[in-house]
Write a protein that holds these residues in place. Structure first.
Motif, PDB file in Angstrom:
ATOM      1  N   SER A 180       0.964  -1.718   0.150  1.00  0.00           N
ATOM      2  CA  SER A 180       0.143   0.027  -0.171  1.00  0.00           C
ATOM      3  C   SER A 180       1.083   1.179  -0.480  1.00  0.00           C
ATOM      4  O   SER A 180       0.185   2.182  -0.152  1.00  0.00           O
ATOM      5  CB  SER A 180      -1.290  -0.302   0.990  1.00  0.00           C
ATOM      6  OG  SER A 180      -0.072  -0.016   1.960  1.00  0.00           O
ATOM      7  N   GLU A 212      -6.707   2.184   3.038  1.00  0.00           N
ATOM      8  CA  GLU A 212      -5.717   1.952   2.208  1.00  0.00           C
ATOM      9  C   GLU A 212      -6.099   0.451   2.239  1.00  0.00           C
ATOM     10  O   GLU A 212      -6.355  -0.589   1.307  1.00  0.00           O
ATOM     11  CB  GLU A 212      -4.738   2.288   1.650  1.00  0.00           C
ATOM     12  CG  GLU A 212      -4.200   3.620   1.827  1.00  0.00           C
ATOM     13  CD  GLU A 212      -4.465   4.514   3.500  1.00  0.00           C
ATOM     14  OE1 GLU A 212      -4.180   6.188   3.101  1.00  0.00           O
ATOM     15  OE2 GLU A 212      -4.583   3.662   4.245  1.00  0.00           O
ATOM     16  N   TYR A 253      -6.883   1.402  -6.883  1.00  0.00           N
ATOM     17  CA  TYR A 253      -6.150   2.398  -5.840  1.00  0.00           C
ATOM     18  C   TYR A 253      -5.286   3.489  -6.309  1.00  0.00           C
ATOM     19  O   TYR A 253      -5.583   4.546  -5.635  1.00  0.00           O
ATOM     20  CB  TYR A 253      -4.667   1.372  -5.802  1.00  0.00           C
ATOM     21  CG  TYR A 253      -4.397   1.555  -4.439  1.00  0.00           C
ATOM     22  CD1 TYR A 253      -5.117   1.159  -3.101  1.00  0.00           C
ATOM     23  CD2 TYR A 253      -3.003   2.768  -4.246  1.00  0.00           C
ATOM     24  CE1 TYR A 253      -4.187   1.829  -1.664  1.00  0.00           C
ATOM     25  CE2 TYR A 253      -2.343   2.845  -2.668  1.00  0.00           C
ATOM     26  CZ  TYR A 253      -2.896   2.375  -1.738  1.00  0.00           C
ATOM     27  OH  TYR A 253      -1.848   2.759  -0.398  1.00  0.00           O
TER      28      TYR A 253
END
Length: 386
Positions: A212, A316, A363
Motif C-alpha cells: 500500500s 488503504e 487504488y
C-alpha cells in the motif's frame, strides 16, 4: 530485479583483494495467517520467500570486519573486540550477530564481506531478519564447524535486534529465515517453539503482495495499547481460570464470563486473538487436505478481525482487501502488524492479471498512487550457495 551470486561477487572482488570467498543466502518471509498471536502465546504460519540477502564472506586473518553494503554503497570497518561497534543500522546487524555468535562460543575472526538484498523495503518481509540469519549461518559455517543448532542461530538474530538495534521483536522472522523450506510453510508454536512443516504448493494459484506504500507513525504506541488490552483480559479471566497464562489458553466462553469486568475495547481485541487461534488450526487442516479455498476464506476472516476487532488496518488496506473480494480473489488480508504495509493475496491464476490491473487502477484513482506488486514464491532458508 532478481539478485544473483554474480551481482554480489563482482562487487566483492572489486572492493577487496580480488579473490573470492564463500557465498551465503537467507530469505525474507511472508506469514499466511496468525497475526498478533506471538505475544499471546499462540501460533504463526510463516514461509520463506525467494527474495532475501546474499553475502560473500572471506576470513582476512585479522580481528577486523570490513563490510561493504552494495545496495547503499556504504563501507565500514570495525573491530570484533570493540564494545560499541558501528553506528549505521545496516552494519550494526552484522556487528550484533558477530557478538552474539561469540557469546555462543563460535571463535569468530575478522572477515571481508560484501552483501546485497532484494527484499522490498517497507513491505513487512523482514529484510533485517534475512541479514541477521545470513551472517549467523555463515559465521557458524566458517568459524564454528556448524556446531550451533539452527534454533540458536534464529535466537542469535533475535538477540541482535534486542541488544544492538533496540527492537523487542519476537522470534518468527528469524525462525522463518533460518528454517524455510521450498514448497512448505511452517506452523510455529510461539510458546514452546515447536514447529511443523505444512505443504504449500497451490497449483493453479499465485501468491502476491500488494504494498500500500503506507507507513503509519502510530504503529508503535498502538501495538503497546493492544498488547495491554490482551493482558487486561487475561488478568480478568485468571480470577476464574488460574491456569490461563495468555489468550492462547482462553476461549469464547471465558471471554463472555468476564465481559462485564473489562472494557468493550479490550473485549473486542481479545475476541480477535481467540478467533485467530482457531483460524490457524483450521488452516492447518485445510493445508493438509490441499483445500486452498478454505485457506482463502480464513484469510478474509482474519482481515475482518484485524480491521474491525483489533483495529490495526487502515483505509488503504481495507480498500485493497475489498478490491480483491470484488475480483474473486480466493483469499486476502493485511499482513504484519498493520497500520500500513501489504495485503497478502491468494489468487487463481486465471484471475491474476485482471486483479492486478484492477487493483492498480482503482487504488491510483482513489489514493493517487499505485500499489507495488510483489510476486511470492516459497523458497529455502539460510544456506551456503558456493
Amino acid at each position: 530485479m532478481h539478485l544473483t551470486v554474480e551481482d554480489v561477487r563482482s562487487r566483492f572482488l572489486k572492493h577487496f583483494d580480488g579473490t573470492p570467498g564463500s557465498v551465503y543466502a537467507s530469505p525474507g518471509r511472508i506469514n499466511i495467517i496468525g497475526e498478533h498471536t506471538d505475544y499471546n502465546g499462540g501460533f504463526v504460519f510463516p514461509g520463506a520467500v525467494k527474495q532475501g540477502i546474499i553475502a560473500e564472506i572471506k576470513p582476512n586473518g585479522t580481528r577486523k570486519v570490513r563490510a561493504y553494503s552494495i545496495d547503499l554503497k556504504d563501507y565500514v570497518e570495525f573491530s570484533l573486540d570493540d564494545e560499541k561497534g558501528p553506528t549505521a543500522t545496516h552494519f550494526r546487524f552484522i556487528f550484533g550477530i558477530c557478538r552474539e555468535m561469540m557469546k555462543l562460543g563460535v571463535p569468530v575472526e575478522g572477515f571481508n564481506t560484501a552483501f546485497a538484498g532484494d527484499v522490498p523495503l517497507g513491505a513487512g518481509m523482514s529484510s533485517s531478519a534475512a541479514l541477521e540469519s545470513c551472517f549467523a549461518f555463515a559465521l557458524n559455517d566458517l568459524f564454528g564447524d556448524n556446531k550451533i543448532e539452527k534454533f540458536q542461530l534464529a535466537l542469535a538474530g533475535q538477540a541482535t535486534e534486542h541488544n544492538y538495534i533496540g527492537c523487542n521483536c519476537g522470534i518468527m522472522d528469524q525462525f522463518a529465515s533460518v528454517f524455510g523450506k521450498a514448497g512448505h510453510i511452517m506452523r510455529l508454536d510461539c510458546r514452546s517453539l515447536q514447529y511443523k512443516y505444512f505443504p504449500f504448493d497451490p497449483k493453479g494459484y499465485k501468491l502476491v503482495l500488494l504494498n500500500s506504500l503506507v507507513k503509519h507513525e502510530l504503529a508503535s504506541s498502538a501495538y503497546n495499547d493492544r498488547r495491554k488490552s490482551c493482558e487486561n483480559v487475561v488478568t480478568a479471566i485468571k480470577k476464574y481460570h488460574p491456569n490461563v497464562e495468555t489468550l492462547r489458553d482462553a476461549d469464547y466462553d471465558m471471554l463472555e464470563q468476564v465481559r462485564g469486568e473489562v472494557s468493550a475495547e479490550d473485549a473486542l481485541r481479545a475476541k480477535y486473538v481467540i478467533g485467530e487461534k482457531y483460524r490457524v488450526m483450521e488452516v492447518s487442516v485445510a493445508l493438509e487436505e490441499g483445500d486452498y479455498e478454505e485457506v482463502g476464506r480464513k484469510m478474509y476472516d482474519t482481515h475482518h478481525g484485524l480491521s474491525k476487532e483489533y483495529e490495526v488496518s487502515c483505509p488503504e488496506l481495507d480498500f485493497l482487501n475489498e478490491v480483491a473480494k470484488s475480483c474473486g480473489v480466493t483469499g486476502s488480508r493485511v499482513m504484519g502488524g498493520g497500520f500500513g504495509g501489504c495485503t497478502i493475496n491468494l489468487v487463481r491464476e486465471e484471475l491474476y492479471d485482471n486483479f492486478i490491473t484492477t487493483a492498480k487502477n482503482a487504488y491510483k484513482e482513489k489514493f493517487g498512487k499505485e500499489p507495488v506488486v510483489i510476486d511470492v514464491v516459497i523458497g529455502d532458508g539460510s544456506r551456503k550457495l558456493c
